[in-house]
Structures are given as structure tokens and as C-alpha cells.
Design a protein around this motif. Structure first.
Motif, PDB file in Angstrom:
ATOM      1  N   ARG A 183       2.036  -2.696   1.815  1.00  0.00           N
ATOM      2  CA  ARG A 183       1.630  -4.105   1.740  1.00  0.00           C
ATOM      3  C   ARG A 183       2.460  -5.020   2.630  1.00  0.00           C
ATOM      4  N   GLN A 184       3.348  -4.460   3.403  1.00  0.00           N
ATOM      5  CA  GLN A 184       4.143  -5.277   4.318  1.00  0.00           C
ATOM      6  C   GLN A 184       3.239  -5.903   5.368  1.00  0.00           C
ATOM      7  N   THR A 185       3.672  -7.012   5.940  1.00  0.00           N
ATOM      8  CA  THR A 185       2.850  -7.705   6.931  1.00  0.00           C
ATOM      9  C   THR A 185       2.886  -7.012   8.285  1.00  0.00           C
ATOM     10  N   ARG A 207       2.121  -4.241  10.636  1.00  0.00           N
ATOM     11  CA  ARG A 207       1.093  -3.207  10.559  1.00  0.00           C
ATOM     12  C   ARG A 207       1.456  -1.938  11.326  1.00  0.00           C
TER      13      ARG A 207
END
Length: 57
Positions: A27-29, A31
Motif C-alpha cells: 500500500r505504499q505510494t 509503485r
């Protein structure tokens, strides 16, 4: 193209926690990441959890 970040997750008898850990990482920004899970002979259900996550990737 290589990922911007490689995350290495040691996994030894963490079946109760690995889903929460991997959900948080995915879910980290950022990618462009790769997540490398190292399972060192777990005796619980860790391996099966990791296999399930592998199938989702």
C-alpha cells in the motif's frame, strides 16, 4: 527497468503477522518496488502465506 527500491523481509515463523506486513508494504505510494521475502525454514504456516502472496503478484 529495475525497481527504485528493494525491500527484504525476513520471514521465520511469522504466519500470524506476514499478511499485515505485506499489505502495508504493497500500500505504499511508491509503485516501483520489489519485495523479497526470505523464509528460513519456518515451522508454522509462513511458507503457505508467502505462496498465496506470490500468486497475487
Amino acid at each position: 527497468m529495475p525497481p527504485d527500491v528493494s525491500i527484504i523481509v525476513p520471514c521465520y515463523n511469522v504466519a500470524a503477522y506476514i499478511d499485515v506486513c505485506l499489505e502495508s508494504l504493497t500500500r505504499q505510494t511508491l509503485r516501483s518496488i520489489e519485495i523479497i521475502c526470505i523464509n528460513d525454514g519456518s515451522t508454522d504456516n509462513t511458507w503457505n502465506c508467502l505462496l498465496r502472496w506470490q500468486g497475487e503478484g
